[in-house]
Design an enzyme around this catalytic site. Structure first.
Site, PDB file in Angstrom:
ATOM      1  CB  ALA A  77      -0.937   0.025   1.167  1.00 14.87           C
ATOM      2  CB  THR A  78       4.395   2.263   1.261  1.00 19.43           C
ATOM      3  OG1 THR A  78       4.102   1.903   2.552  1.00 19.43           O
ATOM      4  CG2 THR A  78       5.144   3.333   1.294  1.00 19.43           C
ATOM      5  CG  ASN A 156      -3.068   3.386  10.154  1.00 22.66           C
ATOM      6  OD1 ASN A 156      -3.601   4.452   9.725  1.00 22.66           O
ATOM      7  ND2 ASN A 156      -1.759   3.456  10.595  1.00 22.66           N
ATOM      8  CB  ALA A 205      -0.948  -9.103   0.470  1.00 22.24           C
ATOM      9  CB  CYS A 328       3.088   2.873   9.588  1.00 25.39           C
ATOM     10  SG  CYS A 328       1.826   1.688   9.850  1.00 25.39           S
TER      11      CYS A 328
HETATM   12  C1  LIG Z   1      -0.376  -0.679   6.563  1.00 26.05           C
HETATM   13  C2  LIG Z   1      -0.927   0.434   5.791  1.00 26.05           C
HETATM   14  C3  LIG Z   1      -0.114   1.096   4.716  1.00 26.05           C
HETATM   15  C4  LIG Z   1       1.427   0.473   4.122  1.00 26.05           C
HETATM   16  O1  LIG Z   1       1.157  -0.656   3.515  1.00 26.05           O
HETATM   17  P1  LIG Z   1       2.328  -1.538   3.269  1.00 26.05           P
HETATM   18  O2  LIG Z   1       1.517  -2.513   2.301  1.00 26.05           O
HETATM   19  O3  LIG Z   1       3.026  -2.065   4.444  1.00 26.05           O
HETATM   20  O4  LIG Z   1       3.262  -0.572   2.355  1.00 26.05           O
HETATM   21  C5  LIG Z   1      -0.513   2.149   4.211  1.00 26.05           C
HETATM   22  N1  LIG Z   1      -1.774   2.654   4.653  1.00 26.05           N
HETATM   23  C6  LIG Z   1      -2.341   2.025   5.613  1.00 26.05           C
HETATM   24  C7  LIG Z   1      -3.693   2.778   6.014  1.00 26.05           C
HETATM   25  C8  LIG Z   1      -1.621   0.987   6.235  1.00 26.05           C
HETATM   26  O5  LIG Z   1      -2.479   0.553   7.393  1.00 26.05           O
END
Ligand SMILES: *Cc1c(COP(=O)(O)O)cnc(C)c1O
Length: 385
Positions: A77-78, A156, A205, A328
């Site tokens: 997601a990053t 989160n 994932a 994070c």
């Molecule tokens: C964990 C998270 C991310 C980052 O995801 P990664 O796959 O670890 O890079 C981004 N946004 C939110 C809201 C998250 O909880």
């Protein structure tokens, strides 16, 4: 290696990989598996890997109500957040206006800072004490030059839910695009890109019982013409994200999303009951308060401030695997930017913990967690006398 504490309450930071997902990943690793390069279309090894990747793409698309060709694989997601924000910014003829919020994940906040340095005007909406960003706030911030709005589906740290579908209607009416960080939403909210007014959505994932290091970006038809690649190379993913596809990670994500479930199903109701029990047990202890809206939330994540003299959040994490600050942000010891944005004092923010439940949480674990906190608080208050 010794087994760490069995009381894992940090599913919002990451989840273990489901056994069924591990089994699927193994079908793309060893020499008797579909180990080929999915781009090697000239032979059977590549074709088998390609088929596995495309089946996984269908599974992710199905889980979020999208079409397979709208799913772009990323490393998480990053990266999806970076691709969405920078990719749309580059597709705009000139810097415009971006709306986001003060409680986004750092992957959005830091990327917004980068765009600001490139001349973008960035509005960072502040939530109320309940941690919600409302459609009315977004509407009030929209301007003719607004190009992009980026908000998370589920926070989160708090577990609060943004009404992103209503926000999307407003954003589109203004001619802008909506990006949603959906990393915490899979299996917890109903996601349907066909009916929800979302143009880009980020997924990961490892927040949903899949492996780390793989994610996806949903790219809807309004966003596609503007999105510019941030990773250049062999032109994979229709030129939007180059690099050999990690087929074992991808089939892992596909099967994890196929198993994700949705609100109202048996697993969701089980978590809801466990969460209520945890909430009631914890809030009965002295000095414990819930952060964020008590109703517009997922049951999986609770954020508590513990205002008992002598309480040390970091020490609790030694006994109970919870987050004392968001994983994070773990590089810094600063109090959570999310809790500060809600208006908590820095000391209250430091005395806060995120407790998150998941697929392998049990009632016995919940009861044990309440007992641990009760003991820690008992010790904390006696230490004072
Ligand atoms: C964990 C998270 C991310 C980052 O995801 P990664 O796959 O670890 O890079 C981004 N946004 C939110 C809201 C998250 O909880």
């Amino acid at each position: 290696m010794s087994r760490p504490t069995p009381l894992y309450f940090d599913y919002a930071a990451t989840t273990p990989v489901d056994d069924r997902v591990i089994e699927m990943m193994l079908t793309c690793l060893g020499r008797d598996s579909h180990f080929g390069n999915p781009a090697s279309s000239g032979h059977a090894f590549g074709q088998a890997a390609r088929n596995a990747v495309e089946t996984a793409r269908e599974q992710v698309a199905q889980c979020v109500g999208a079409q397979a060709e709208q799913i772009v694989w990323t490393s998480g997601a990053t990266e999806s957040n970076n691709l969405a924000l920078k990719g749309i910014a580059q597709g705009c003829a000139q810097p415009g206006h971006l709306i986001t919020s003060a409680i986004e994940h750092k992957a959005v906040l830091d990327t917004a800072d980068q765009l600001q340095q490139l001349g973008w005007d960035v509005t960072r909406l502040r939530p109320g004490r309940d941690g919600l960003i409302t459609p009315a706030q977004v509407t009030a911030a929209l301007r003719p030059e607004t190009r992009l709005v980026s908000l998370m589906a589920v926070n989160n740290e708090l577990g609060t839910v943004t009404d992103f579908a209503a926000i999307g209607e407003q954003v589109r009416a203004q001619g802008a695009l909506l990006h949603v960080d959906g990393a915490q939403a899979v299996g917890k909210l109903k996601l349907d890109m066909r009916t929800q007014a979302v143009d880009l959505m980020s997924f990961s994932a490892h927040k949903a019982y899949g492996p780390k290091g793989i994610g996806a970006l949903y790219v809807g038809e309004r966003a596609l013409p503007l999105l510019r690649a941030q990773m250049h190379g062999g032109g994979h993913e229709r030129g939007l994200r180059s690099g050999t596809l990690p087929s074992h990670q991808i089939v892992g994500m596909g099967s994890a999303f196929a198993l994700a479930g949705q609100p109202g199903d048996a697993e969701y109701l089980r978590i809801q009951q466990l969460s209520q029990r945890l909430h009631d047990g914890m809030l009965a202890l002295p000095g414990v308060r819930l952060n964020g809206c008590p109703t517009q939330r997922i049951p999986h994540t609770l954020n508590l401030t513990i205002d008992t003299p002598g309480f040390n959040a970091a020490a609790l994490a030694g006994e109970l695997a919870v987050s004392s600050t968001s994983a994070c942000n773990s590089a810094s010891q600063a109090p959570s930017h999310v809790l500060l944005a809600l208006g908590l004092e820095p000391q209250a923010a430091r005395n806060s913990v995120r407790i998150s439940l998941g697929r392998y949480s049990t009632q016995a674990q919940v009861d044990a967690a309440v007992a641990v906190l009760a003991r820690v608080l008992g010790a904390a208050s006696t230490a004072l006398w």
